[in-house]
Design a protein around this motif. Structure first.
Motif, mmCIF file in Angstrom:
data_model
loop_
_atom_site.group_PDB
_atom_site.id
_atom_site.type_symbol
_atom_site.label_atom_id
_atom_site.label_comp_id
_atom_site.label_asym_id
_atom_site.label_seq_id
_atom_site.Cartn_x
_atom_site.Cartn_y
_atom_site.Cartn_z
ATOM 1 N N ASP A 82 0.814 -1.201 0.000
ATOM 2 C CA ASP A 82 0.000 0.000 0.000
ATOM 3 C C ASP A 82 0.854 1.260 0.000
ATOM 4 O O ASP A 82 0.384 2.331 -0.376
ATOM 5 C CB ASP A 82 -1.015 0.009 1.156
ATOM 6 C CG ASP A 82 -0.467 -0.599 2.419
ATOM 7 O OD1 ASP A 82 0.716 -0.954 2.456
ATOM 8 O OD2 ASP A 82 -1.233 -0.732 3.374
ATOM 9 N N ALA A 85 2.295 1.617 -3.807
ATOM 10 C CA ALA A 85 1.319 2.093 -4.776
ATOM 11 C C ALA A 85 1.407 3.595 -4.992
ATOM 12 O O ALA A 85 1.035 4.099 -6.054
ATOM 13 C CB ALA A 85 -0.095 1.716 -4.321
ATOM 14 N N ARG A 202 -0.610 6.932 4.087
ATOM 15 C CA ARG A 202 -1.571 6.007 3.512
ATOM 16 C C ARG A 202 -2.599 6.764 2.674
ATOM 17 O O ARG A 202 -2.988 7.890 2.993
ATOM 18 C CB ARG A 202 -2.285 5.215 4.611
ATOM 19 C CG ARG A 202 -1.392 4.214 5.353
ATOM 20 C CD ARG A 202 -1.025 3.053 4.438
ATOM 21 N NE ARG A 202 -0.428 1.960 5.177
ATOM 22 C CZ ARG A 202 0.882 1.777 5.315
ATOM 23 N NH1 ARG A 202 1.728 2.633 4.779
ATOM 24 N NH2 ARG A 202 1.350 0.751 6.001
ATOM 25 N N ARG A 205 -7.988 4.936 -2.847
ATOM 26 C CA ARG A 205 -8.077 5.115 -4.298
ATOM 27 C C ARG A 205 -9.540 5.272 -4.695
ATOM 28 O O ARG A 205 -10.443 4.720 -4.052
ATOM 29 C CB ARG A 205 -7.423 3.961 -5.041
ATOM 30 C CG ARG A 205 -8.098 2.609 -4.905
ATOM 31 C CD ARG A 205 -7.513 1.619 -5.898
ATOM 32 N NE ARG A 205 -8.149 0.304 -5.803
ATOM 33 C CZ ARG A 205 -8.160 -0.586 -6.789
ATOM 34 N NH1 ARG A 205 -7.565 -0.302 -7.937
ATOM 35 N NH2 ARG A 205 -8.744 -1.761 -6.641
ATOM 36 N N ASP A 294 -11.854 -0.771 -0.656
ATOM 37 C CA ASP A 294 -10.707 -0.927 -1.545
ATOM 38 C C ASP A 294 -10.751 0.091 -2.682
ATOM 39 O O ASP A 294 -9.709 0.571 -3.137
ATOM 40 C CB ASP A 294 -10.679 -2.339 -2.119
ATOM 41 C CG ASP A 294 -9.523 -2.543 -3.080
ATOM 42 O OD1 ASP A 294 -8.374 -2.607 -2.616
ATOM 43 O OD2 ASP A 294 -9.786 -2.627 -4.300
ATOM 44 N N ARG A 307 -8.101 2.943 3.294
ATOM 45 C CA ARG A 307 -7.759 1.796 2.460
ATOM 46 C C ARG A 307 -6.532 1.064 2.992
ATOM 47 O O ARG A 307 -5.967 0.203 2.332
ATOM 48 C CB ARG A 307 -7.524 2.236 1.004
ATOM 49 C CG ARG A 307 -7.438 1.032 0.042
ATOM 50 C CD ARG A 307 -7.128 1.426 -1.374
ATOM 51 N NE ARG A 307 -6.896 0.242 -2.191
ATOM 52 C CZ ARG A 307 -5.695 -0.317 -2.374
ATOM 53 N NH1 ARG A 307 -4.606 0.237 -1.834
ATOM 54 N NH2 ARG A 307 -5.578 -1.405 -3.107
ATOM 55 N N ASP A 308 -6.069 1.378 4.169
ATOM 56 C CA ASP A 308 -4.974 0.652 4.797
ATOM 57 C C ASP A 308 -5.390 -0.811 4.923
ATOM 58 O O ASP A 308 -6.460 -1.121 5.446
ATOM 59 C CB ASP A 308 -4.688 1.259 6.176
ATOM 60 C CG ASP A 308 -3.451 0.669 6.835
ATOM 61 O OD1 ASP A 308 -3.072 -0.473 6.500
ATOM 62 O OD2 ASP A 308 -2.862 1.353 7.695
ATOM 63 N N LYS A 309 -4.541 -1.710 4.472
ATOM 64 C CA LYS A 309 -4.913 -3.131 4.485
ATOM 65 C C LYS A 309 -5.148 -3.653 5.889
ATOM 66 O O LYS A 309 -5.858 -4.646 6.071
ATOM 67 C CB LYS A 309 -3.848 -3.971 3.783
ATOM 68 C CG LYS A 309 -2.492 -4.030 4.451
ATOM 69 C CD LYS A 309 -1.532 -4.889 3.640
ATOM 70 C CE LYS A 309 -0.179 -5.031 4.320
ATOM 71 N NZ LYS A 309 0.483 -3.738 4.557
ATOM 72 N N PHE A 354 -8.953 -6.455 -0.111
ATOM 73 C CA PHE A 354 -7.839 -5.563 -0.439
ATOM 74 C C PHE A 354 -7.143 -6.134 -1.668
ATOM 75 O O PHE A 354 -6.642 -7.267 -1.633
ATOM 76 C CB PHE A 354 -6.870 -5.457 0.734
ATOM 77 C CG PHE A 354 -5.689 -4.563 0.469
ATOM 78 C CD1 PHE A 354 -5.781 -3.197 0.660
ATOM 79 C CD2 PHE A 354 -4.479 -5.091 0.018
ATOM 80 C CE1 PHE A 354 -4.699 -2.367 0.408
ATOM 81 C CE2 PHE A 354 -3.398 -4.281 -0.232
ATOM 82 C CZ PHE A 354 -3.500 -2.906 -0.039
ATOM 83 N N ASP A 356 -4.499 -6.128 -5.116
ATOM 84 C CA ASP A 356 -3.131 -5.802 -5.506
ATOM 85 C C ASP A 356 -3.170 -4.825 -6.680
ATOM 86 O O ASP A 356 -3.297 -5.230 -7.837
ATOM 87 C CB ASP A 356 -2.393 -7.088 -5.886
ATOM 88 C CG ASP A 356 -0.935 -6.845 -6.225
ATOM 89 O OD1 ASP A 356 -0.502 -5.668 -6.211
ATOM 90 O OD2 ASP A 356 -0.228 -7.828 -6.505
#
Length: 384
Positions: A82, A85, A202, A205, A294, A307-309, A354, A356
């Motif tokens: 993350d 990205a 972080r 999207r 996500d 959106r932090d995993k 989440f 990739d």
């Protein structure tokens, strides 16, 4: 870098911790033994390499007071998915130092600890006060704890960025000897956080047909308060052939909508007078935070968004073992005994929502993310 804070609160960080929060407390009010410990730890997984060392020393003064000091270092390189990205890999070092004092009066043990932690853009201070009391012929131990923490959050490349967060924790633990072979422990914990609780590095999207990849990123925005509650049940059963089995069940919930549980089962076996083997397996799972997605439909779709995993729905399974070798010194030696310890845990993470984003696939149809990590610890203990 503050990006490591989510790692610190994840199961990875729990695996790295030298002393587990939910370990069974001492069954009798006694001062910690005089000893020195030196540890090396390493974590490798999800594009991250973390290693470092720790030195812990304890010393008694009479039969009432014990003091301790700990120096802990993490060297971090790489970046998790993350972070990759939206940013580049990085290298940094975190240094933690703590001092503590324990005071014993009859069957009451009190302790006070102060800890500081420093990174290039993150400073933390905390104080912990604990008290435990034995009852019913030392078969029952009641422990109470309170911790208070103060964080200062910075951001690389922005000297004017400075945020603060306050944290406090209450804990209650009861340990009971049920039979000559069975010990049970119950632990309850409440944590309250207030202030800047998200990570400035972080991003979330959101869909944007005009972007090359069909989406763009913007900064996360968390609530400024969070209350968490956790409870754990521990059992340790001693077998007649110098071995034991142990189990732990833990539940967790918070005001962000995260519900989690974990289960652990282990077996300890001794060989001869010098060797101890420990085999264990642990499963952890959690639901996502209420404000996690996500992929959002547009920029600033919601005021609160993440959106932090570590805020997503995910699970992991850890399988590990430890081996300990103990040897005694001569009666005339200043050292009483020593142990050499090696531990290895393999952890498999699987995320349910989440994706990739580094994979080549249509927006929102990228493969779900998963990865494996190895956690290694090697330490030497000396009693004197």
């Amino acid at each position: 870098m503050v990006a490591t804070r989510s790692l610190n609160h994840s199961m990875i960080k729990l695996a790295l911790c030298w002393v587990l929060v939910f370990a069974l407390p001492s069954l009798a009010a006694v001062l910690p033994q005089e000893r020195a410990d030196a540890m090396y730890h390493a974590y490798k997984g999800n594009g991250m390499d973390i290693d470092g060392s720790s030195i812990l020393v304890r010393k008694q003064f009479g039969n009432k007071v014990s003091i301790s000091a700990n120096h802990y270092v993490d060297s971090i390189s790489g970046a998790s998915i993350d972070v990759l990205a939206t940013a580049s890999p990085y290298t940094e070092e975190r240094t933690e130092q703590s001092v503590g004092v324990d005071f014993l009066h009859n069957k009451t043990l009190m302790n006070l600890n102060y800890t500081t932690s420093s990174e290039n853009d993150f400073e933390a201070r905390s104080v912990h006060l604990g008290i435990s009391q034995d009852f019913f012929g030392d078969l029952t131990t009641l422990s109470l704890g309170y911790s208070k923490g103060w964080d200062e959050v910075g951001k690389r490349g922005d000297e004017n960025f400075l945020e603060e967060a306050d944290r406090q924790q209450f804990s209650l633990a009861v340990t009971q000897v049920l039979t000559k072979s069975l010990i049970m422990g119950l632990t309850f914990e409440n944590i309250s956080d207030e202030g800047y609780l998200n990570n400035p590095y972080r991003s979330v999207r959101f869909l944007d047909p005009s972007a090359d990849r069909g989406f763009r990123f913007e900064t996360e925005n968390y609530p400024n308060t969070r209350t968490s509650n956790a409870a754990a049940l521990n059992l340790n059963y001693y077998l007649p052939y110098r071995a034991s089995v142990y189990a732990e069940a833990r539940i967790f919930s918070d005001t962000w909508g995260i519900d989690a549980n974990s289960y652990k089962l282990g077996y300890i076996h001794t060989f001869g007078d010098d060797w101890i083997l420990d085999f264990r397996v642990r499963h952890y799972s959690q639901d996502k935070a209420d404000f996690y997605q996500d992929l959002f439909n547009r920029s600033a779709e919601f005021n609160i968004r993440a959106r932090d995993k570590e805020m997503s729905t995910f699970s992991n399974v850890a399988i590990g073992f430890s081996v300990t070798y103990e040897f005694q010194f001569s009666a005339s030696s200043w050292f009483k005994k020593s142990t050499i310890n090696y531990e290895l845990d393999h952890i498999r993470f699987q995320y349910d929502d989440f994706r990739d984003v580094l994979a080549e696939a249509p927006v929102g149809e990228e493969p779900l993310f998963e990865f494996s990590a190895n956690v290694t610890r090697f330490y030497l203990s000396l009693w004197y």
